[in-house]
Design a protein around this motif. Structure first.
Motif, mmCIF file in Angstrom:
data_model
loop_
_atom_site.group_PDB
_atom_site.id
_atom_site.type_symbol
_atom_site.label_atom_id
_atom_site.label_comp_id
_atom_site.label_asym_id
_atom_site.label_seq_id
_atom_site.Cartn_x
_atom_site.Cartn_y
_atom_site.Cartn_z
ATOM 1 N N GLY A 186 8.396 -8.217 -7.760
ATOM 2 C CA GLY A 186 7.233 -7.484 -7.677
ATOM 3 C C GLY A 186 7.141 -6.017 -8.105
ATOM 4 N N PRO A 187 6.162 -5.193 -8.166
ATOM 5 C CA PRO A 187 6.273 -3.765 -8.361
ATOM 6 C C PRO A 187 7.163 -3.029 -7.400
ATOM 7 C CG PRO A 187 4.079 -4.510 -7.383
ATOM 8 C CD PRO A 187 4.844 -5.677 -7.428
ATOM 9 N N GLY A 188 7.784 -1.995 -7.838
ATOM 10 C CA GLY A 188 8.365 -1.258 -7.005
ATOM 11 C C GLY A 188 9.899 -1.119 -7.039
ATOM 12 N N MET A 212 5.124 -15.781 -1.870
ATOM 13 C CA MET A 212 4.059 -16.289 -2.891
ATOM 14 C C MET A 212 2.782 -15.269 -2.576
ATOM 15 S SD MET A 212 4.927 -20.257 -3.328
ATOM 16 C CE MET A 212 3.435 -20.499 -4.449
ATOM 17 N N LYS A 213 2.684 -15.183 -1.249
ATOM 18 C CA LYS A 213 1.201 -14.635 -0.881
ATOM 19 C C LYS A 213 1.495 -13.112 -1.083
ATOM 20 C CE LYS A 213 -1.739 -14.117 3.328
ATOM 21 N NZ LYS A 213 -1.683 -14.407 4.849
ATOM 22 N N SER A 214 2.681 -12.620 -0.964
ATOM 23 C CA SER A 214 2.487 -11.078 -1.196
ATOM 24 C C SER A 214 3.183 -10.685 -2.535
ATOM 25 C CB SER A 214 3.366 -10.434 -0.018
ATOM 26 O OG SER A 214 4.644 -11.020 -0.263
ATOM 27 N N SER A 215 3.107 -11.623 -3.450
ATOM 28 C CA SER A 215 3.904 -11.121 -4.684
ATOM 29 C C SER A 215 3.391 -9.999 -5.459
ATOM 30 C CB SER A 215 3.872 -12.410 -5.677
ATOM 31 O OG SER A 215 2.396 -12.570 -5.958
ATOM 32 N N GLY A 216 2.252 -9.777 -5.303
ATOM 33 C CA GLY A 216 1.473 -8.394 -6.087
ATOM 34 C C GLY A 216 1.619 -7.210 -5.468
ATOM 35 N N ALA A 217 1.928 -7.272 -4.040
ATOM 36 C CA ALA A 217 1.715 -6.086 -3.230
ATOM 37 C C ALA A 217 2.761 -5.029 -3.505
ATOM 38 C CB ALA A 217 1.875 -6.506 -1.736
ATOM 39 N N PRO A 218 2.509 -3.816 -2.961
ATOM 40 C CA PRO A 218 3.709 -3.103 -3.089
ATOM 41 C C PRO A 218 5.068 -3.385 -2.331
ATOM 42 C CG PRO A 218 1.548 -1.824 -2.292
ATOM 43 C CD PRO A 218 1.546 -3.233 -2.288
#
Length: 178
Positions: free
Chosen positions: A111-113, A48-54
Motif C-alpha cells: 500500500g501507499p506510504g 484486503m479491505k484496507s489495501s489502498g488506505a494510508p
C-alpha cells in the motif's frame, strides 16, 4: 482432565480419539492452532479491505484484526497462550509466527506510504513482535483486570511510534483520533 473426560464430552470413543490424536497435548496444540488460524484469516481480510488506505489506517486495521479475539476473550486467551508454550512444538510456533510476519510485510509492501528501499521484513518482524508480545504478555500476567481500550492505546502507540521512525513521510501529516 483425563482423555476419558475429553472423549465423554466429545461423545466419541477412545479409538476414534486415538485415530486422530496421539495425546491430550496434541489435541490442545491443534485446537490452539485453529484459533490462531481464525485470527490469521481476520488479518488477511483486513489486508484486503484496507489495501489502498494510508499506512497508519492499514496498521490500525491489522492491529484490530490481530487483537480483537484475544482482547474480547481475555481469560480464555490467557490460558491459551500459557498452554501454547507447553504443548506447541517450536517448528509449529515458528511457522505461525512467520505467517503473521508475512502479513505485516504485505501490509508494508503493498500500500501507499512505505519508503522505497526501506527494510520491509525487519519492520514487519518488529511490528508483529510488538503486537504479539504486548498482547500475550498482558493477558498472561493480568488477564482478569485487563483494560482492552488502554492496552489497544499502548499497542497503537508502540507500533505507530516504531513505524513512524521507519516511514516518517507516511505519518507526517496523518492525524490520529485519540
Amino acid at each position: 482432565m483425563s482423555i476419558r473426560e475429553v472423549i465423554s464430552v466429545a461423545g466419541v470413543g477412545a479409538g476414534s480419539f486415538y485415530e486422530y490424536f496421539s495425546s491430550k497435548e496434541t489435541l490442545a496444540a491443534i485446537c490452539i492452532h485453529l484459533r490462531i488460524k481464525e485470527i490469521a484469516a481476520a488479518m488477511r481480510a483486513s489486508l484486503m479491505k484496507s489495501s489502498g488506505a494510508p499506512l497508519p489506517e492499514r496498521v490500525d486495521a491489522l492491529l484490530a484484526a490481530q487483537t480483537e479475539a484475544p482482547l474480547l476473550e481475555a481469560e480464555q486467551w490467557s490460558a491459551l497462550f500459557l498452554l501454547e508454550r507447553r504443548v506447541s512444538r517450536i517448528e509449529a510456533f515458528r511457522k505461525l509466527y512467520a505467517e503473521f510476519v508475512q502479513m505485516w510485510s504485505e501490509l508494508l509492501a503493498t500500500g501507499p506510504g512505505w519508503p522505497d528501499g526501506a527494510p520491509i521484513h525487519e519492520a514487519a518482524f518488529a511490528a508483529h513482535s510488538i503486537a504479539y508480545g504486548l498482547v500475550s504478555q498482558a493477558l498472561i500476567t493480568r488477564a482478569v483486570d485487563i483494560d482492552p481500550v488502554a492496552l489497544q492505546r499502548v499497542l497503537r502507540n508502540a507500533v505507530h511510534g516504531y513505524l513512524s521512525l521507519q516511514a516518517p513521510h507516511a505519518y507526517r501529516l496523518y492525524r490520529f483520533d485519540v
